[in-house]
Design a protein around this motif. Structure first.
Motif, PDB file in Angstrom:
ATOM      1  N   SER A 168      -4.341  -1.714  -1.759  1.00 54.15           N
ATOM      2  CA  SER A 168      -3.732  -2.237  -1.601  1.00 54.15           C
ATOM      3  C   SER A 168      -2.694  -0.813  -1.428  1.00 54.15           C
ATOM      4  CB  SER A 168      -2.871  -3.147  -1.690  1.00 54.15           C
ATOM      5  OG  SER A 168      -2.428  -2.903  -2.703  1.00 54.15           O
ATOM      6  N   ALA A 169      -2.754  -0.257  -2.341  1.00 55.10           N
ATOM      7  CA  ALA A 169      -1.654   0.928  -2.395  1.00 55.10           C
ATOM      8  C   ALA A 169      -1.907   2.155  -2.257  1.00 55.10           C
ATOM      9  CB  ALA A 169      -1.105   1.259  -3.535  1.00 55.10           C
ATOM     10  N   SER A 170      -1.957   3.588  -1.277  1.00 55.21           N
ATOM     11  CA  SER A 170      -2.816   4.003  -1.795  1.00 55.21           C
ATOM     12  C   SER A 170      -1.947   5.297  -0.737  1.00 55.21           C
ATOM     13  CB  SER A 170      -3.949   4.507  -0.997  1.00 55.21           C
ATOM     14  OG  SER A 170      -3.693   4.309   0.060  1.00 55.21           O
ATOM     15  N   PHE A 171      -2.005   6.959  -0.990  1.00 54.02           N
ATOM     16  CA  PHE A 171      -1.099   7.998  -0.132  1.00 54.02           C
ATOM     17  C   PHE A 171      -2.359   9.292   0.150  1.00 54.02           C
ATOM     18  CE2 PHE A 171       1.395  11.876  -0.500  1.00 54.02           C
ATOM     19  CZ  PHE A 171       2.460  11.395   0.467  1.00 54.02           C
ATOM     20  N   GLU A 172      -1.703   9.320   1.060  1.00 52.66           N
ATOM     21  CA  GLU A 172      -3.027  10.662   1.777  1.00 52.66           C
ATOM     22  C   GLU A 172      -2.589  11.377   2.355  1.00 52.66           C
ATOM     23  OE1 GLU A 172      -7.054  10.709   4.701  1.00 52.66           O
ATOM     24  OE2 GLU A 172      -5.659   8.428   4.602  1.00 52.66           O
ATOM     25  N   GLY A 225       6.459   4.348  -7.503  1.00 56.45           N
ATOM     26  CA  GLY A 225       6.127   1.757  -8.132  1.00 56.45           C
ATOM     27  C   GLY A 225       5.138   1.452  -7.709  1.00 56.45           C
ATOM     28  N   HIS A 226       4.745   1.512  -6.385  1.00 52.70           N
ATOM     29  CA  HIS A 226       3.717   0.973  -6.261  1.00 52.70           C
ATOM     30  C   HIS A 226       2.192   1.667  -5.977  1.00 52.70           C
ATOM     31  CE1 HIS A 226       6.940  -1.177  -4.777  1.00 52.70           C
ATOM     32  NE2 HIS A 226       6.171  -2.223  -4.885  1.00 52.70           N
ATOM     33  N   ASP A 227       1.698   2.472  -7.560  1.00 53.15           N
ATOM     34  CA  ASP A 227       0.876   2.993  -7.679  1.00 53.15           C
ATOM     35  C   ASP A 227       0.310   4.011  -6.822  1.00 53.15           C
ATOM     36  OD1 ASP A 227       0.356   1.310 -10.581  1.00 53.15           O
ATOM     37  OD2 ASP A 227      -0.095  -0.517  -8.938  1.00 53.15           O
ATOM     38  N   GLY A 264       4.235  -3.893   7.865  1.00 56.41           N
ATOM     39  CA  GLY A 264       5.246  -3.494   6.817  1.00 56.41           C
ATOM     40  C   GLY A 264       4.095  -3.027   5.996  1.00 56.41           C
ATOM     41  N   SER A 265       2.606  -3.214   6.328  1.00 56.07           N
ATOM     42  CA  SER A 265       1.718  -2.836   5.216  1.00 56.07           C
ATOM     43  C   SER A 265       1.669  -1.120   4.940  1.00 56.07           C
ATOM     44  CB  SER A 265       0.623  -2.875   5.868  1.00 56.07           C
ATOM     45  OG  SER A 265      -0.063  -2.361   6.641  1.00 56.07           O
ATOM     46  N   ILE A 267       0.943   0.307   1.610  1.00 57.96           N
ATOM     47  CA  ILE A 267       1.367  -0.500   0.463  1.00 57.96           C
ATOM     48  C   ILE A 267       0.995  -1.713   0.483  1.00 57.96           C
ATOM     49  CG2 ILE A 267       2.853   1.012  -0.192  1.00 57.96           C
ATOM     50  CD1 ILE A 267       4.755   0.307   1.830  1.00 57.96           C
ATOM     51  N   GLY A 268       0.248  -2.010   1.761  1.00 59.74           N
ATOM     52  CA  GLY A 268       0.263  -4.046   1.418  1.00 59.74           C
ATOM     53  C   GLY A 268       0.952  -4.563   2.052  1.00 59.74           C
TER      54      GLY A 268
END
Length: 385
Positions: A27-31, A310-312, A331-332, A352-353
């Protein structure tokens, strides 16, 4: 028999923990977004689930999806800064080059386009402001700005009635910058008739404009949440610089302040999700000292970079998140701008789910101070529709 039961219970608990850990990890990723042509300027608008996005890249219109990436739609006119994606991901609105200047247009999922045209009776001498800025939940109503012989005015468009001017003050500029999913609330600005500066405004059911921050406050309403509950923007409300605000019609507006607490810093609230989570930027725009923020009624304003880590979400070392440009209605998903350690600009998207709606930010967020008549701690938050 008792040992067998205990063994099964242990296996069940381990399975549940692994499933829960996997779901949380996914649910948490950054690209970092690799844009066509390595764009230097961009604007983005997310669908409600964050899986589709309307994009302006150096003025050209693109459609982005998780599965297919960026798809070119049209070359846009120079200077246009508006793009909107419907909540259901079926359509987007912006502007394209026309024979007589900028022309607002809607693109559909199949790649076809609808030109929105001009206001009836328009003398068509000047179309510098023509363009769509946002579209409602199912793509059946668009808002934006179009030029007349005397001013640039907010418009609303529907397939059955075409393009129509929203009520405004004669001779004063106005803009429809955002619209709710139902199409019943339009947010934007309406100029002061004497001083010619923009003022945050909304139109409800085609009526208005209602100057939500007062008759004299300079600023603009930049967005309205899909459910129509929250309007966000930036205004001069006392103090030295413009400040981010969030407004609801059943409570006093909230001035969000800024991350640093310095009186010389500005802030801008760019968009709100259905539960009232707000994202934008804070800092000194003139000197490039900007940082993206996230705000909720429970946590106050906090650094978005701190929130994501803080959310991986793993952010590249040395990267600064300079602004958050949109958050999906659920909000995801959040999208925005950044710069690397060499000050090279870029763009990113984070998933961020449902983390944004939870009370999860650690530390002590900066508390905004009262400015003039606006009280920063009077808005009651209710569950979203």
């Amino acid at each position: 028999m008792e040992q067998v039961i205990r063994h099964r219970v242990t296996l069940t608990l381990i399975t549940l923990l692994l499933v829960g850990w996997s779901a949380a990890g996914e649910s948490a990723s950054f690209e970092v977004l690799e844009t066509p042509g390595h764009a230097l300027e961009a604007d983005f608008s997310l669908s409600r689930d964050g899986k589709s996005m309307g994009c302006l890249l150096d003025g050209s219109v693109y459609w982005w999806t998780q599965a297919r990436g960026f798809q070119f739609m049209a070359e846009g006119p120079a200077g246009h800064r508006g793009v909107g994606m419907s909540a259901d991901g079926s359509s987007l609105v912006s502007a394209r080059k026309g024979e007589n200047g900028p022309l607002p247009a809607v693109w559909l999922r199949d790649g076809s386009a609808i030109d929105l045209g001009y206001l009836p009776g328009d003398c068509r001498l000047d179309h510098h402001g023509d363009g769509g800025f946002d579209i409602n939940g199912n793509g059946s109503l668009a808002v934006g700005q179009t030029a007349t012989c005397s001013s640039e005015v907010a418009f609303v468009w529907t397939p059955d009635r075409g393009i129509r001017k929203l009520p405004s003050i004669d001779g004063a500029d106005s803009r429809g910058t955002a619209v709710s999913a139902q199409g019943d609330v339009v947010a934007g600005y309406c100029e002061h008739p004497g001083e010619s500066y923009p003022r945050p405004a909304i139109w409800k059911d085609g009526q208005g404009p209602e100057l939500i921050m007062g008759d004299e406050a300079s600023g603009e309403a930049y967005n309205v949440s899909p459910n129509g509950r929250y309007v966000v923007g930036q205004a001069i409300l006392g103090g030295l610089n413009s400040q981010a605000f969030v407004w609801r019609d059943d409570a006093e507006p909230v001035v969000l302040g800024n991350l640093s607490g310095r009186a010389t810093d500005s802030s801008l609230a760019r968009v709100a999700s259905d539960d009232g989570t707000v994202v934008g930027w804070s800092g000194d725009e003139m000197w490039g000292d900007q940082e993206a923020f996230i705000w909720t009624r429970k946590t106050g304003m906090t650094s978005l970079a701190d929130f994501l880590t803080g959310h991986d979400c793993d952010l590249p070392e040395g990267m600064v998140l300079t602004a958050a440009l949109d958050i999906s209605g659920d909000g995801s998903t959040i999208v925005g701008t950044c710069r690397d350690r060499n000050w090279k600009p870029g763009f990113w998207i984070a998933r961020i789910g449902d983390a944004a709606s939870a009370t999860v930010v650690q530390g002590n967020p900066w508390e905004p101070r009262p400015m003039d008549h606006v009280l920063p701690d009077t808005m009651a938050v209710h569950p979203a529709d």
